[in-house]
Design a protein around this motif. Structure first.
Motif, PDB file in Angstrom:
ATOM      1  N   VAL A 128      -7.184   6.691   4.129  1.00 51.02           N
ATOM      2  CA  VAL A 128      -7.883   7.169   2.929  1.00 51.02           C
ATOM      3  C   VAL A 128      -7.718   6.169   1.796  1.00 51.02           C
ATOM      4  O   VAL A 128      -8.680   5.816   1.097  1.00 51.02           O
ATOM      5  N   ARG A 129      -6.485   5.683   1.589  1.00 46.05           N
ATOM      6  CA  ARG A 129      -6.238   4.727   0.521  1.00 46.05           C
ATOM      7  C   ARG A 129      -6.990   3.419   0.751  1.00 46.05           C
ATOM      8  O   ARG A 129      -7.407   2.747  -0.188  1.00 46.05           O
ATOM      9  N   LEU A 130      -7.178   3.044   2.003  1.00 42.82           N
ATOM     10  CA  LEU A 130      -7.860   1.793   2.327  1.00 42.82           C
ATOM     11  C   LEU A 130      -9.370   1.890   2.193  1.00 42.82           C
ATOM     12  O   LEU A 130     -10.018   0.983   1.669  1.00 42.82           O
ATOM     13  N   ASP A 139     -12.565   4.540  -1.137  1.00 43.02           N
ATOM     14  CA  ASP A 139     -13.293   3.978  -2.274  1.00 43.02           C
ATOM     15  C   ASP A 139     -14.377   2.992  -1.859  1.00 43.02           C
ATOM     16  O   ASP A 139     -15.208   2.603  -2.689  1.00 43.02           O
ATOM     17  N   LEU A 173       0.839  -1.201   0.000  1.00 47.55           N
ATOM     18  CA  LEU A 173       0.000   0.000   0.000  1.00 47.55           C
ATOM     19  C   LEU A 173       0.873   1.249   0.000  1.00 47.55           C
ATOM     20  O   LEU A 173       0.591   2.219  -0.720  1.00 47.55           O
ATOM     21  N   PHE A 186      -3.401   9.066   5.995  1.00 45.01           N
ATOM     22  CA  PHE A 186      -3.290   8.977   4.543  1.00 45.01           C
ATOM     23  C   PHE A 186      -3.551   7.550   4.077  1.00 45.01           C
ATOM     24  O   PHE A 186      -4.271   7.318   3.097  1.00 45.01           O
ATOM     25  N   GLN A 187      -3.001   6.576   4.782  1.00 44.24           N
ATOM     26  CA  GLN A 187      -3.228   5.194   4.401  1.00 44.24           C
ATOM     27  C   GLN A 187      -4.670   4.773   4.671  1.00 44.24           C
ATOM     28  O   GLN A 187      -5.212   3.915   3.967  1.00 44.24           O
ATOM     29  N   SER A 197       1.366   4.122  -3.058  1.00 43.68           N
ATOM     30  CA  SER A 197       1.023   5.514  -2.741  1.00 43.68           C
ATOM     31  C   SER A 197       2.184   6.465  -2.940  1.00 43.68           C
ATOM     32  O   SER A 197       2.027   7.676  -2.794  1.00 43.68           O
ATOM     33  N   THR A 198       3.368   5.934  -3.255  1.00 46.70           N
ATOM     34  CA  THR A 198       4.591   6.735  -3.259  1.00 46.70           C
ATOM     35  C   THR A 198       5.127   6.901  -4.674  1.00 46.70           C
ATOM     36  O   THR A 198       5.109   5.969  -5.473  1.00 46.70           O
ATOM     37  N   ALA A 236       2.662  10.104   2.832  1.00 46.87           N
ATOM     38  CA  ALA A 236       2.405   8.727   2.405  1.00 46.87           C
ATOM     39  C   ALA A 236       2.510   7.720   3.548  1.00 46.87           C
ATOM     40  O   ALA A 236       1.829   6.695   3.538  1.00 46.87           O
TER      41      ALA A 236
END
Length: 381
Positions: free
Chosen positions: A221-223, A226, A196, A218-219, A200-201, A213
């Motif tokens: 949000v990535r998890l 969506d 992950l 921030f992580q 993201s980087t 990152a």
């Protein structure tokens, strides 16, 4: 099997220290740099044998069967492994609204927490391995109490129909709960934290970004962004992300409060809930003569980080020496500093070849100086 040997320049500093983890307790400064680095793809079984006799100094990848070697000179370093998510199926017969989705998600998480497995119960996306965890610790504790529930809630736990996406996820739940096909109540997904972070980087000419990152928010949000199925939640997350991106906040307190509200928004619905995380263990040889000492490593990416290569010191050579590393991944991505080195093997190799002025801090989203100095200029008298 893939073998790469890398020749590098002599290091610029000398220090004698026991093996320590770079972090807040004791500073570990990037200084040592082996003049010969050998990276070889190998299986965990072979790595266990080579670590036991110090033929390699570290193994990056899947955990080898170290316990069978009974070697006191082989030690583990720990970093964040995977974050485990329970994703509720909106078409499940058990789901009628957000409240029933929460009942289902919490029941699955409780069932997973009761099993003897690798899962560390932590139903909040920011973990102790993230540098901003202290800003979220009260929210994480509140989430644990909420998901733990009452005795009456525990009685409602039943046999669920679960879909799993990989072997790790399958090991975290009762085999009786696993089903195939479209008739499932929830899916268990184990997201590798290092992957992950890599996704993201962006790395370009020594620059690594975005700066946030490695932060937990921030992580998160990535998890989870969506997976939010509520339009109001998506709009709220989008607006707060725009505020963070615009950097229009006044001071650290305002920024931290916005980050906390953002994570609360991401966890406000139960259609995608965090169950906890696993710990990744990678192994190094600390044997008296051929082992290593004074190493730093990343709290999320572990040994596959520039910090490890720049801090590792071999015991049998007073300045730098010959470093042999094993990794479980073969090279698959293009090898170039612009658009390549994105696979695990390539990232490790680029950590050895690249020479950035600053390196990501091992335990937070900050930076450590590598080959530059922070010198305050004095006015001319």
């Amino acid at each position: 099997m893939k073998v790469i040997a890398i020749l590098a320049g002599v290091g610029v500093a000398l220090a004698w220290a026991a093996m320590v983890r770079g972090g807040h307790e004791m500073s570990v400064y990037p200084s040592f740099y082996p003049h010969d680095i050998r990276i070889e793809t190998m299986s965990p079984q072979r790595a266990a044998r080579l670590l036991a006799d110090s033929s390699i100094q570290a193994y990056i990848g899947r955990e080898p069967q170290i316990a069978r070697t009974q070697s006191e000179s082989v030690q583990a370093v720990e970093s964040l492994g995977s974050i485990v998510i329970v994703r509720v199926n909106p078409d499940s017969a058990l789901v009628h609204d957000n409240a029933s989705a929460c009942t289902l998600a919490r029941g699955v998480v409780r069932g997973m927490a009761r099993r003897r497995s690798e899962l560390i119960f932590h139903p909040y996306p920011v973990t102790p391995f993230h540098g901003d965890y202290l800003y979220h610790v009260d929210l994480a504790d509140a989430a644990k109490k909420l998901f733990a529930g009452s005795a009456a809630d525990a009685l409602a736990t039943r046999n669920f129909k679960l879909r799993v996406d990989n072997a790790l996820a399958a090991s975290l739940v009762s085999p009786d709960w696993i089903v195939r096909g479209s008739n499932w109540d929830a899916a268990i997904e184990a997201v590798n934290a290092a992957d992950l972070l890599t996704a993201s980087t962006t790395a370009l000419n020594g620059w690594l970004g975005p700066p946030a990152a490695k932060t937990g928010w921030f992580q998160a949000v990535r998890l989870l962004a969506d997976l939010a199925d509520d339009p109001q939640t998506r709009d709220r997350v989008r607006a707060e992300l725009q505020r963070l991106a615009a950097d229009a906040l006044e001071g650290t307190v305002s920024r931290v409060n916005l980050e906390r509200r953002l994570v609360l928004a991401l966890t406000s619905t139960c259609h995608a809930a965090v169950a906890g995380y696993t710990v990744k263990r990678e192994y190094v040889s600390t044997e008296y003569y051929r082992g290593i000492e004074n190493i730093g490593f990343d709290s999320i990416s572990g040994l596959n980080s520039p910090m490890f290569i720049r801090t590792v010191k071999l015991k049998d050579f007073p300045w730098n020496g010959w470093l042999a590393l094993g990794i479980d991944a073969s090279p698959v991505a293009a090898w170039n500093p612009i658009g390549g080195f994105t696979d695990a093997f390539g990232r490790l190799m680029w950590s050895a070849l690249g020479d950035p002025g600053v390196l990501p801090s091992p335990n937070d989203a900050g930076w450590m100086l590598n080959r530059i100095s922070d010198i305050q200029s004095q006015p001319v008298r």
